[in-house]
Enzyme design. Structure first.
Site, PDB file in Angstrom:
ATOM      1  N   GLU A 171      70.927  51.990 -19.989  1.00  0.00           N
ATOM      2  CA  GLU A 171      70.589  51.531 -21.331  1.00  0.00           C
ATOM      3  C   GLU A 171      71.011  52.663 -22.266  1.00  0.00           C
ATOM      4  OE1 GLU A 171      67.200  50.683 -24.594  1.00  0.00           O
ATOM      5  OE2 GLU A 171      66.959  52.132 -22.978  1.00  0.00           O
ATOM      6  N   ASP A 191      66.356  53.842 -18.251  1.00  0.00           N
ATOM      7  CA  ASP A 191      65.874  53.670 -19.619  1.00  0.00           C
ATOM      8  C   ASP A 191      66.290  54.841 -20.507  1.00  0.00           C
ATOM      9  OD1 ASP A 191      64.021  52.383 -21.605  1.00  0.00           O
ATOM     10  OD2 ASP A 191      62.968  54.285 -21.371  1.00  0.00           O
TER      11      ASP A 191
END
Length: 644
Positions: free
Chosen positions: A362, A309
């Site tokens: 990401e 993330d």
């Protein structure tokens, strides 16, 4: 009787921890049932508690076994780690650590290495030993030889608490597995499962990095869910959050009264946007903690990949900061060199240690070489989310059809950089929260146009180079924004339009997996060729996908509300092209009026360039896929032109 020593742990066992090279730290720190040898009584069973708190004056372990009064722990020489073995304790023991800071304050902390915790709002650690027996040997063996870049990958992103609210890991192992298998996805991606106190963080502000959240059951129950997914042929990707952690006073922040896991300087150690701390990636013990955590999920829970993330927030020291709010690196630049070294380290280690796993970034910037191997100067990820494709394509479908001709390049621009990284095309939870509206409600006008446009868009997505990811609920046209405290709106999932969209996803996944042209050359320009990228006036797009063996599929899209009954396309082979998908089909709640009788016939031109022309009926707001069939005999070209 309590023993005032550390069980079987000694200072030299922790040398790797302090050097940044301990990749299995969970075996040494935390709470573990162990058997030690006593000179007088022989084998003695109990629990060994260990915790890193180098700046503490004193540390106690408190729990239900000592009425929360505290048993003194002792410092393992030269390690900064405190330990205590207590005889007679077993699984289920509830515990925390009480720490006296250097300035004389007493603070109470949960175990950073805890493998099971009480349900929020409580936060005590629970001693836990896995007894799970896995049944996924065949899956793990196949994974070790997988070639992910040349294989199909369609990912169903899931928030476990919101898919069908109230289900446990064990119930999800039946219902979720059956649904994902029926829909045909190759993988699920689970939003962060690691323990977290605040439900509204969706798991992205975790406090128990080594513990599946107890909201849905015990750690072995989560193992069972992963096992059942593997037995069904479905891979499991887990969201992993090494970029930041929350400031809850019982967790990692200022753990021994000092900035232990984070930077002390808020310009380096705090995220302004999220109100969280940033890990100190330059500290060896933190590197050991995080790389061990990544490996822990793969080794202990058989996770197939980690989606990391907010990588952009890790790469740049000035991420979301104004001038004067950040500290340049040693060369005066904005790159976080320590975080970059850490990401390279964890990616390289995991790919070498567990062949076949997936590391996915990401990452929303143009940082070079995100998916380039470490030994070639890259970050070493296997895949990167294509945020540019996502933003551009959503801007296009959000436009009124009459205005799409002016935004045509938004749908074609991604091919300019399509082979610069190994991409996943994501329509994730981030696109249906915070006032962005659901996918259905992004599309203007009435339900016919909304659902027809979505059917065309998802077909465009599944045919475009790159692996696929969609968030739960998108597959049936969830109308509400994602809400972590409520279930998806299953009550209308089988009503008109919604049911058709859901059926389309099943067929998209089936055709996608069956046809190597859609994935075998995803990272090779030979796998894609435009037929027509420039028909902005007609709102159409068309291209060819090709497999390594030469199979060809023509993909045609009409984002206009007007049908193109005699749309002429130039195809590279004459003969029969079988219609393998038409999103206007009545099976998908389309009109059923605009089709090609199952095939079109391409007739060679006289230009000598090898091209063949075909007349194709493109439905309004629709997509058609045509597969070249060299064995078919075109008996009458006239019966396969346009029409229903």
């Amino acid at each position: 009787m309590a023993f005032d020593f550390h069980g079987d742990l000694r200072g030299w066992d922790l040398e790797g921890f302090h050097q940044g090279g301990d990749t299995e730290l969970w075996k040494r720190l935390g709470a573990h049932r162990v058997t030690i040898q006593d000179d007088e009584r022989g084998s003695v069973d109990g629990v060994r508690f260990t915790v890193w708190a180098p700046n503490a004056r004193q540390v106690q372990v408190v729990g239900d076994f000592n009425w929360w009064t505290g048993d003194e722990m002792s410092l393992i020489p030269g390690s900064g780690v405190w330990g205590r073995f207590i005889e007679g304790l077993d699984d289920g023991t509830l515990y925390k650590f009480r720490i006296e800071t250097a300035d004389g304050r007493w603070i109470e902390k949960t175990d950073p290495m805890g493998q099971f915790f009480e349900q929020a709002p409580n936060n005590g650690g629970i001693v836990y030993t896995s007894r799970y027996l896995w049944s996924d040997d065949e899956w793990i063996a196949r994974r070790s030889t997988a070639q992910a870049h040349a294989e199909p990958m369609s990912i169903y992103e899931v928030h476990l608490g919101g898919w069908r609210r109230g289900l446990s890991y064990l119930e999800l192992a039946e219902q979720l597995v059956d649904y994902v298998k029926w829909q045909g996805y190759t993988h699920v991606e689970l939003m962060p499962v690691a323990e977290f106190p605040f439900e509204g963080s969706w798991g992205y502000q975790g406090t128990g990095y080594f513990a599946p959240t107890s909201r849905f059951g015990k750690p072995d129950d989560f193992r069972h869910l992963v096992d059942k997914l593997h037995q069904a042929g479905i891979g499991v990707i887990l969201d992993w959050v090494p970029g930041h952690f929350p400031k809850d006073d019982f967790a990692l922040g200022r753990f021994d009264g000092t900035a232990l896991y984070e930077h002390a300087d808020p310009r380096q150690g705090e995220h302004q946007d999220w109100g969280t701390y940033i890990f100190n990636y330059g500290r060896n013990e933190v590197k050991s903690f995080l790389v061990s955590n990544a490996l822990y999920w793969i080794k202990e829970f058989h996770i197939d990949g980690l989606r990391v993330d907010a990588v952009a927030s890790m790469l740049y020291l000035d991420y979301s900061r104004n001038e004067g709010e950040w500290v340049p690196n040693q060369y005066g630049g904005r790159e976080n060199l320590e975080a970059i070294d850490f990401l390279r380290y964890v990616n390289k280690h995991l790919y070498e240690r567990e062949p076949g796993i997936l590391m996915i970034a990401e990452e929303s910037t143009s940082f070079p070489g995100v998916t380039r191997p470490v030994d070639q100067g890259g970050l070493g990820f296997g895949f990167k989310w294509n945020m540019g494709w996502m933003n551009d394509s959503l801007r296009y479908v959000e436009a009124d059809p009459v205005h799409r001709q002016y935004k045509h390049n938004l749908m074609t621009f991604a091919m300019v950089y399509a082979y610069s990284e190994n991409f996943i095309l994501p329509i994730s939870h981030d696109e249906v929260v915070h006032g962005k509206g659901s996918m259905v409600n992004k599309v203007p006008q009435d339900d016919f146009r909304k659902f027809a446009t979505l059917r065309a868009f998802y077909s465009y997505m599944w045919a475009f180079p790159g692996k696929k990811l969609t968030f739960m609920g998108n597959e049936f046209g969830q109308r509400e924004e994602f809400n972590e405290s409520a279930s998806l709106s299953w009550h209308y999932a089988d009503t008109p339009n919604h049911h058709g969209l859901k059926q389309l996803f099943t067929d998209l996944n089936r055709i996608y997996k069956d046809e190597a042209a859609f994935w075998e050359l995803d990272n090779d320009p030979d796998g894609f060729r435009w037929i027509n990228a420039d028909d902005s006036a007609g709102n159409t797009f068309s291209w060819l996908r090709r497999s390594r063996s030469g199979e060809l599929i023509a993909c045609l899209f009409n984002f206009s509300p007007n049908p193109h009954n005699e749309h002429t396309v130039a195809l590279p082979r004459e003969g029969t092209w079988t219609e393998i998908l038409n999103t206007d089909s009545a099976a998908y709640d389309g009109t059923g009026q605009f089709g090609n009788y199952g095939r079109v016939i391409a007739t060679a031109t006289h230009g000598g360039d090898g091209a063949a022309l075909a007349q194709v009926c493109l439905p309004p707001l629709g997509a058609v896929w045509l597969k070249w069939d060299p064995a078919a005999t075109a008996t009458d070209p006239g019966d396969a032109g346009t029409g229903a």
